[in-house]
Motif scaffolding. Structure first.
Motif, mmCIF file in Angstrom:
data_model
loop_
_atom_site.group_PDB
_atom_site.id
_atom_site.type_symbol
_atom_site.label_atom_id
_atom_site.label_comp_id
_atom_site.label_asym_id
_atom_site.label_seq_id
_atom_site.Cartn_x
_atom_site.Cartn_y
_atom_site.Cartn_z
ATOM 1 N N GLU A 1 -12.333 -16.908 -15.430
ATOM 2 C CA GLU A 1 -12.932 -16.394 -14.206
ATOM 3 C C GLU A 1 -11.960 -16.635 -13.053
ATOM 4 O O GLU A 1 -11.595 -17.776 -12.778
ATOM 5 C CB GLU A 1 -14.249 -17.111 -13.902
ATOM 6 N N TYR B 1 -12.847 -21.279 -17.758
ATOM 7 C CA TYR B 1 -11.583 -20.883 -18.388
ATOM 8 C C TYR B 1 -11.592 -21.458 -19.790
ATOM 9 O O TYR B 1 -11.563 -22.671 -19.986
ATOM 10 C CB TYR B 1 -10.395 -21.396 -17.582
ATOM 11 N N ALA C 1 -17.771 -14.650 -11.704
ATOM 12 C CA ALA C 1 -17.218 -13.400 -12.214
ATOM 13 C C ALA C 1 -17.814 -13.049 -13.572
ATOM 14 O O ALA C 1 -18.032 -11.877 -13.876
ATOM 15 C CB ALA C 1 -15.700 -13.496 -12.307
ATOM 16 N N LEU C 2 -18.059 -14.073 -14.409
ATOM 17 C CA LEU C 2 -18.810 -13.849 -15.643
ATOM 18 C C LEU C 2 -20.283 -13.811 -15.264
ATOM 19 O O LEU C 2 -20.900 -14.840 -14.985
ATOM 20 C CB LEU C 2 -18.544 -14.962 -16.655
ATOM 21 N N ASP D 1 -24.700 -17.170 -14.391
ATOM 22 C CA ASP D 1 -23.367 -16.802 -13.922
ATOM 23 C C ASP D 1 -22.401 -17.945 -14.191
ATOM 24 O O ASP D 1 -22.756 -19.125 -14.111
ATOM 25 C CB ASP D 1 -23.387 -16.519 -12.419
ATOM 26 N N GLY D 2 -21.178 -17.582 -14.496
ATOM 27 C CA GLY D 2 -20.164 -18.602 -14.704
ATOM 28 C C GLY D 2 -19.855 -19.368 -13.433
ATOM 29 O O GLY D 2 -20.014 -18.860 -12.322
ATOM 30 N N SER E 1 -18.587 -19.263 -4.993
ATOM 31 C CA SER E 1 -18.849 -18.185 -5.943
ATOM 32 C C SER E 1 -18.680 -16.831 -5.280
ATOM 33 O O SER E 1 -18.941 -16.656 -4.088
ATOM 34 C CB SER E 1 -20.279 -18.302 -6.488
ATOM 35 N N SER F 1 -19.462 -7.587 -16.691
ATOM 36 C CA SER F 1 -18.556 -8.241 -15.750
ATOM 37 C C SER F 1 -17.363 -7.323 -15.472
ATOM 38 O O SER F 1 -17.020 -6.461 -16.285
ATOM 39 C CB SER F 1 -18.049 -9.569 -16.311
ATOM 40 N N VAL G 1 -12.768 -11.125 -14.155
ATOM 41 C CA VAL G 1 -12.484 -11.964 -15.314
ATOM 42 C C VAL G 1 -11.152 -11.504 -15.901
ATOM 43 O O VAL G 1 -10.981 -10.325 -16.218
ATOM 44 C CB VAL G 1 -13.590 -11.865 -16.376
#
Length: 750
Positions: free
Chosen positions: A203, A267, A208-209, A262-263, A34, A294, A179
């Motif tokens: 992402e 996708y 990123a998200l 968080d992502g 991450s 983001s 993103v």
């Protein structure tokens, strides 16, 4: 003990920059790396999978986070032990997590299925830290101090006697993840709104998200609002889609993606519909501004276009460059665009009208390689266009759709090519096509620019006299404006009623020729010298002859053997002219005609002259052509010529606002000699100098030197006498005409 372990960890970091297991040793791998920010607490990252070779005994390893700067630490480290590894029982029995301090833990295992490979996964759990298979197991939870950058590296340290391998593994990266957003299509929408293009969200790195109630935000321009129906359309990859939800704000102009966590490398794409307020929304592209907590790229997306139903027609590319007098030549391309899908209505028509002096040979065809044709079935080729009327200037085609389709489903863009036309020898300038028809298209488009194929000039203009033979004229030069403009073979273009009045071009191998015409009453005393002075045009000098037309015009014939590859010049020298006593004073002009320079003389109203120049000047007037003033009085057979009263056998009269005079008196009044007044097949021909005027009984078209002029009244026969509209005839032959209402008189001055 702690200090020793910390030192070992530091040495391991320096000596082993990445996971470097020995043969048949343990390996460490993250589910994802991450991208996280510095200065975070309880940050969830990926899980760490530990794979071991054959497990035969208990073993341990220490895992540490960086000790400098201080502030790195683990939170609630938990473990999950799968039951099956590689198709067999797990070689790991139990795993015990023992915190040593905030950034250091000890991991100890016991043997399970002795001698089998083993695996366990490290994550975190709020309810059962350190336990096996905890109920809320998730990724590792770490704390990161402020002011740090780069990778977050965990160091694995174990004695060489253990099954574990010492080394390092990157578990996260400090930075800002991005993103990426994109649109898969851009539909056209009307005032009713509808579905915009599918929006994809990817992402570029896990995390990123960001966890936020406004992780991403898509803002529509004024006049557009989101319907509350946004939904995930497809998931391409990602494990925590349950954390994604949608919300709306800013009076529904904002579509918001909320993230519960968080992502983890997501996708997916989104489908959504919008409503449109016609009183506010602007036509054109619908551009969404992308923002939120983001980091996102790009900052705007075009998700569709908004407009009214309608069509646009315009030229496509540059106009074609054409040569006057050529037959069956191609115009430039043009384009018809739907403002919205469904704007083309099947069954409606499109008309294309050419200017005077140009006729259609064939209609245009759709260029399928450049067009977005959608469901349009016709007009896809030239045979779908039919002539309107009988002058060859207008064609019409009906729009048709493919079977089962009543309209286009996508916005059509039709590029048309290969429309063929024929042009008059004296046409010059732009070919502006007028567009019309029931389909709703209107306007003009410029599809070609026409220039003369040849020019003419004279070296001098000596004075000549009437009634004298063998008088010298200036040398006459014919110059091609481009190579190949003078033909060696014959091509003709004629309107054909059997093909809906489109022009049909016919070519033969017969030798084409240039014909140089003098005015009526002027003939060539002898055959002049003809030569090509520049370029590679080939003429048949042995075949050069002179002759006289039925109208008394002398003309010179120059046969062409082959066309030029280099623009060429023909010089005619030693010109000797005979001027008869009917020729008026003024300039003598030679005209360039013939099949070598014009292919369209047989088309109605088309000129036969490609170029002309004055080669001499008559300085003595012909007998009977003195200046004159003639006065006619309505309903009176008496008229005056230069004040002398004379008598006609029929009186002038007024009809439809025009004065009609007997043909013989009308012609003689404007200087036409009796022998130059001709009658045949319902036509009257008047010859005066270089003017030949023809009128047909019952027709309102007067032909002057081959060019048709529309009159507002026709010539007619009354009481057995041919009567002509005097003003039209007089002005055609160079006279001035005035009407006096009070005295009911017509005065002509010549």
């Amino acid at each position: 003990m702690i200090a020793i372990l910390a030192t070992l960890a530091l040495l391991a970091t320096l000596l082993v920059p990445m996971v470097t297991p020995a043969a048949a040793s343990s390996t460490y791998s993250m589910s994802n790396v991450s991208v996280i920010s510095a200065n975070v607490t309880n940050k969830i990252i990926g899980t760490l999978q530990v794979d071991l070779p054959a497990v035969t005994t208990s073993s341990f390893v220490y895992m540490s986070l960086p000790s400098s700067p201080s502030g790195y630490s683990f939170n609630n480290v938990a473990v999950s032990v799968p039951t099956n590894v590689g198709g067999g029982a797990n070689g790991v029995g139990t795993v015990t997590i023992s915190p040593v301090n905030g950034n250091l833990i000890k991991i100890a295992i016991t043997a399970g299925a002795s001698g089998n490979p083993g695996r366990f996964i490290l994550g975190s759990s709020a309810t059962n830290p350190g336990g096996t298979n905890p109920g809320d197991f998730t990724g590792l939870s770490i704390n990161v101090p402020s002011g740090v950058t780069g990778e977050v590296v965990a160091t694995m340290s174990a004695p060489s006697s253990q099954i574990f391998t010492s080394g390092t593994v990157t578990i996260a990266k400090i930075g800002t993840g991005t993103v990426a957003v994109a649109v898969e299509n851009t539909p056209s929408l009307g005032s009713g709104g509808g579905q915009v293009g599918i929006i994809s969200v990817k992402e570029l790195s896990a995390g990123a998200l960001v966890k936020s109630t406004s992780s991403l935000k898509f803002t529509l321009p004024s006049g557009f609002t989101w319907r509350h129906d946004a939904a995930v359309n497809n998931v391409f990859w990602g494990t925590n889609m349950s954390d994604v939800s949608f919300d709306y704000g800013n009076s529904d102009r904002d579509l918001i993606i909320k993230m519960a966590n968080d992502g983890q490398g997501l996708y997916f794409n989104i489908k959504a519909n919008i409503d449109i307020d016609e009183s506010v929304a602007k036509e054109g592209d619908i551009v969404v501004t992308v923002g939120g907590d983001s980091t996102v790229s790009p900052g705007t997306l075009t998700v569709g276009s908004y407009g009214s139903y309608g069509l646009t027609i315009k030229a496509y590319g540059d106009p074609a460059n054409l040569t006057a007098g050529k037959a069956n030549v191609a115009l430039g391309k043009f384009e018809i665009d739907e403002n919205l899908a469904g704007s083309l209505i099947p069954g409606r028509t499109i008309t294309l009208t050419l200017p005077s002096g140009v006729v259609w040979n064939s209609g245009p065809a759709i260029d399928t390689s450049l067009s977005t044709q959608d469901n349009v079935a016709e007009p896809t080729n030239s045979t779908h266009w039919k002539a309107v009327g009988s002058d060859g200037r207008t064609i019409k085609a009906e729009v048709k759709m493919t079977a089962g389709n009543s309209a286009t489903s996508n916005k059509a863009k039709l590029i048309f090519k290969d429309a063929k036309v024929s042009t008059s020898a004296d046409f010059s300038g732009d070919i502006n096509v007028t567009v019309g028809g029931s389909e709703g298209l209107a306007g003009t488009i410029t599809l070609a620019k026409v220039t003369s194929g040849v020019t003419a000039s004279a070296a001098s203009t000596p004075d000549v006299k009437i009634g004298v033979t063998g008088q010298a004229a200036g040398d006459f030069t014919i110059t091609e404006t481009a190579a190949g403009n003078i033909n060696s073979t014959i091509t003709t273009s004629k309107l054909d009623s059997t093909t809906n009045y489109l022009a049909q071009a016919t070519s033969t191998n017969n030798r084409a020729q240039i014909e140089v015409y003098a005015p009526a009453g002027v003939t060539f005393t002898s055959t002049p010298t003809v030569s090509v002075t520049s370029g590679d045009l080939m003429i048949d000098t042995t075949g050069v002859t002179t002759n006289t037309s039925s109208l008394g015009e002398g003309y010179l014939v120059i046969p062409i053997k082959s066309t030029s590859l280099t623009a060429s010049t023909i010089k005619i020298s030693g010109i000797k002219l005979t001027i008869d006593r009917t020729v008026p004073e003024g300039p003598i002009k030679l005209k360039v005609k013939g099949s070598a320079v014009q292919e369209t003389k047989d088309l109605p109203g088309f000129a036969s002259t490609a170029a002309s120049a004055v080669v001499a000047n008559v300085v003595t007037p012909a007998p009977g052509e003195q200046k004159a003033k003639v006065i006619f009085t309505i309903s009176d057979t008496k008229y005056t010529v230069n004040g002398v009263e004379q008598t006609m056998d029929v009186a002038p009269y007024i009809k439809d606002g025009r004065t009609f005079v007997p043909v013989r008196y009308a012609a003689q009044a404007v200087g036409v000699t009796p022998e130059n007044i001709l009658y045949a097949d319902g036509k009257v021909t008047l010859i005066k100098g270089d003017k030949v005027v023809q009128l047909t009984i019952g027709s309102n078209v007067m032909v002057i030197n081959g060019i048709g002029i529309a009159m507002d009244v026709p010539a007619e026969i009354k009481d057995g006498r041919t009567m002509l509209p005097f003003r039209w005839v007089a002005q055609a032959l160079g006279a001035k005409v005035n009407w006096d209402e009070a005295t009911q008189t017509v005065t002509m001055e010549l």
